[in-house]
Design a protein around this motif. Structure first.
Motif, short mmCIF file in Angstrom:
data_model
loop_
_atom_site.label_atom_id
_atom_site.label_comp_id
_atom_site.label_asym_id
_atom_site.label_seq_id
_atom_site.Cartn_x
_atom_site.Cartn_y
_atom_site.Cartn_z
N TYR A 1 18.70 -25.71 22.78
CA TYR A 1 17.77 -26.44 23.58
C TYR A 1 18.21 -25.87 25.12
O TYR A 1 17.05 -25.59 25.80
CB TYR A 1 18.30 -27.81 23.77
CG TYR A 1 17.94 -28.62 22.47
CD1 TYR A 1 16.26 -28.37 22.16
CD2 TYR A 1 18.39 -29.91 22.24
CE1 TYR A 1 15.96 -29.04 20.83
CE2 TYR A 1 18.02 -30.62 21.04
CZ TYR A 1 16.73 -30.08 20.79
OH TYR A 1 16.06 -30.78 19.65
N ILE A 2 19.41 -25.73 25.47
CA ILE A 2 19.52 -24.77 26.78
C ILE A 2 18.86 -23.47 27.06
O ILE A 2 18.19 -23.38 28.05
CB ILE A 2 21.27 -24.79 27.11
CG1 ILE A 2 21.63 -26.01 27.24
CG2 ILE A 2 21.51 -23.95 28.39
CD1 ILE A 2 23.17 -26.28 27.36
N VAL A 3 18.85 -22.74 25.97
CA VAL A 3 18.35 -21.51 25.86
C VAL A 3 16.66 -21.73 26.02
O VAL A 3 16.22 -20.83 27.01
CB VAL A 3 18.61 -20.58 24.66
CG1 VAL A 3 17.83 -19.44 24.56
CG2 VAL A 3 20.25 -20.18 24.78
N LEU A 4 16.09 -22.52 25.36
CA LEU A 4 14.65 -22.72 25.27
C LEU A 4 14.44 -23.34 26.63
O LEU A 4 13.25 -22.97 27.36
CB LEU A 4 14.29 -23.58 24.23
CG LEU A 4 14.22 -23.15 23.00
CD1 LEU A 4 13.86 -24.32 21.93
CD2 LEU A 4 13.41 -21.91 22.97
N ILE A 5 15.12 -24.20 27.39
CA ILE A 5 14.75 -24.73 28.62
C ILE A 5 14.79 -23.60 29.63
O ILE A 5 14.05 -23.53 30.58
CB ILE A 5 15.69 -25.92 29.05
CG1 ILE A 5 15.38 -27.19 28.17
CG2 ILE A 5 15.71 -26.22 30.55
CD1 ILE A 5 16.33 -28.46 28.33
N ILE B 1 23.62 -40.87 19.47
CA ILE B 1 23.04 -39.48 18.83
C ILE B 1 24.07 -38.46 19.11
O ILE B 1 24.29 -38.03 20.26
CB ILE B 1 21.67 -39.04 19.08
CG1 ILE B 1 20.86 -40.31 18.68
CG2 ILE B 1 21.20 -37.82 18.43
CD1 ILE B 1 19.28 -40.18 19.45
N HIS B 2 24.48 -37.81 18.07
CA HIS B 2 25.62 -36.85 18.17
C HIS B 2 24.83 -35.46 17.78
O HIS B 2 24.52 -35.39 16.73
CB HIS B 2 26.74 -37.02 17.31
CG HIS B 2 27.52 -38.22 17.76
ND1 HIS B 2 28.41 -38.26 18.86
CD2 HIS B 2 27.65 -39.26 17.12
CE1 HIS B 2 28.79 -39.42 19.16
NE2 HIS B 2 28.46 -40.02 18.01
N TYR B 3 24.58 -34.42 18.80
CA TYR B 3 24.02 -33.22 18.39
C TYR B 3 25.04 -32.24 18.06
O TYR B 3 26.22 -32.10 18.71
CB TYR B 3 23.40 -32.71 19.73
CG TYR B 3 22.22 -33.54 19.82
CD1 TYR B 3 20.91 -33.78 19.28
CD2 TYR B 3 22.06 -34.54 21.17
CE1 TYR B 3 19.74 -34.39 19.30
CE2 TYR B 3 20.85 -35.37 21.28
CZ TYR B 3 19.79 -35.26 20.51
OH TYR B 3 18.70 -36.06 20.63
N LYS B 4 24.67 -31.30 17.07
CA LYS B 4 25.56 -30.36 16.95
C LYS B 4 25.46 -29.29 18.09
O LYS B 4 24.65 -29.04 18.90
CB LYS B 4 25.14 -29.35 15.95
CG LYS B 4 25.04 -30.20 14.41
CD LYS B 4 24.71 -29.53 13.30
CE LYS B 4 24.75 -30.37 11.97
NZ LYS B 4 24.27 -29.76 10.96
N PRO B 5 26.52 -28.45 18.38
CA PRO B 5 26.84 -27.48 19.61
C PRO B 5 25.69 -26.51 19.46
O PRO B 5 24.95 -26.18 20.52
CB PRO B 5 28.11 -27.04 19.34
CG PRO B 5 28.93 -28.13 18.64
CD PRO B 5 28.14 -28.60 17.67
N ILE B 6 25.27 -26.12 18.45
CA ILE B 6 24.40 -24.94 18.05
C ILE B 6 23.05 -25.49 18.60
O ILE B 6 22.32 -24.78 19.35
CB ILE B 6 24.32 -24.43 16.84
CG1 ILE B 6 23.33 -23.18 16.65
CG2 ILE B 6 23.86 -25.53 15.85
CD1 ILE B 6 24.08 -21.90 17.23
N THR B 7 22.88 -26.69 18.40
CA THR B 7 21.32 -27.36 18.69
C THR B 7 21.36 -27.67 20.23
O THR B 7 20.42 -27.23 20.95
CB THR B 7 21.30 -28.81 18.15
OG1 THR B 7 21.39 -28.55 16.68
CG2 THR B 7 19.82 -29.59 18.34
N VAL B 8 22.53 -27.93 20.82
CA VAL B 8 22.53 -28.11 22.22
C VAL B 8 22.10 -26.61 23.19
O VAL B 8 21.54 -26.61 24.21
CB VAL B 8 23.80 -28.77 22.94
CG1 VAL B 8 24.01 -28.54 24.31
CG2 VAL B 8 24.02 -30.18 22.29
#
Length: 66
Positions: free
Chosen positions: A19-23, A9-16
């Motif tokens: 996720y980091i901001v939400l965590i 699964i390849h995630y887009k950088p904006i999605t990553v």
């Protein structure tokens, strides 16, 4: 042919980043809640909001600088 296909699964950088901001915000909220309970104890949140909104309106200027 005996080749295996890998399902990656390849995630887009904006999605990553999202996720980091939400965590980070979730972790910050959790530890802020623990701090709030430890410092203020059994005080309602509305009294904290009132204290922050009231500020130093009723305090003389000499009491603040001392």
């Amino acid at each position: 042919m005996n080749s295996k296909t890998q399902n990656t699964i390849h995630y887009k950088p904006i999605t990553v980043c999202l996720y980091i901001v939400l965590i980070f915000l979730g972790t910050l909220s959790f530890f802020s809640a623990l701090w709030y309970i430890g410092v203020f104890g059994d005080v309602g949140f509305e009294s904290i909001i009132f204290s922050l909104a009231a500020g130093f309106a009723g305090v003389s200027s000499g009491a603040i600088t001392d």
